[in-house]
Enzyme design. Structure first.
Site: not given
Ligand code: SAH
Length: 212
Positions: A59-60
């Site tokens: 997840i960025s």
């Protein structure tokens, strides 16, 4: 500390790091990141960092998502193509700002999980596809072959031509371009059918896996 309070602190940090777009800041304030993070990392949901999700993906980092969304200059009228649904977090942030989001993910497992969470959150303006996003949103939906904004959240060796073809006149696209370890965040704009390119700093994304 309650998630809500942690979220407010994160948004404050984003502001301090140069995020000014009110729509983006509000969307971050309204999106519960803890829902998109695996249970074992939930206590880190509001740390400003990327975290592992299933299938060896990530997840960025919130700041990177915020920079990309601010660079896109999103409006409530936009139809956006997102490549790399992943956890669905960025999809949710986008969907709370714009009219419609079309999100493509190559890994079925991740897409289905994201679909479930977004559905539960009540989003009705997100369309999902499983497949190679480097091809864009393929023919099945002719209404969606031109996008106001395109966001690629995986690192590409080259800019896929199918994506720039599907960028609308006046549109903006952000994409990390480069090698495995580090990429340049590139902004492309289309005016009178002509693409212009500018660099917006360095970033590190998992690779865009494509047969093109
Ligand atoms: N925005 C997501 C980013 C996830 S990481 C989030 O914050 O959760 C990038 C994602 O891109 C991964 O899920 C990976 O599987 C996906 N991906 C890689 N190559 C792809 C491709 N060619 N088409 C679609 N998705 C791709």
């Amino acid at each position: 500390m309650r998630y809500e309070d942690q979220r407010a602190l994160l948004v404050r940090e984003l502001e301090l790091q140069g995020i000014k777009d009110e729509r983006v800041l509000r969307a971050f304030l309204n999106t519960p990141r803890e829902l998109y993070v695996p249970e074992e990392h939930q206590s880190l949901a509001y740390h400003n960092r990327a975290l592992p999700i299933a299938e060896r993906q990530t997840i960025s980092q919130p700041l990177m998502v915020a920079i990309m969304l601010q660079t896109l200059e999103l409006t409530p009228e936009d139809t956006v193509l997102e490549i790399g649904t992943g956890s669905g977090y960025e999809t949710a942030v986008l969907a709370s700002i714009v009219k419609e989001v079309c999100s493509v993910e190559r890994l079925e497992n991740l897409s289905l999980q994201a679909q479930q969470i977004l559905k539960k959150q009540g989003f009705r303006n997100v369309y999902f596809r499983i497949g190679d996003g480097a091809l864009g949103w393929e023919k099945a939906f002719p209404a969606y072959n031109s996008f106001d904004k395109i966001i690629v959240s995986a690192g590409a060796r080259q800019i896929p031509s199918r994506l720039t073809e599907q960028l609308a006149e006046g549109g903006r696209m952000v994409i990390p371009v480069g090698e495995q370890q580090q990429q340049k965040l590139v902004l492309l704009t289309k005016k009178d059918g002509v693409l212009s390119q500018s660099d917006c700093g360095l970033c590190a994304f998992v690779p865009l896996v494509t047969s093109t």
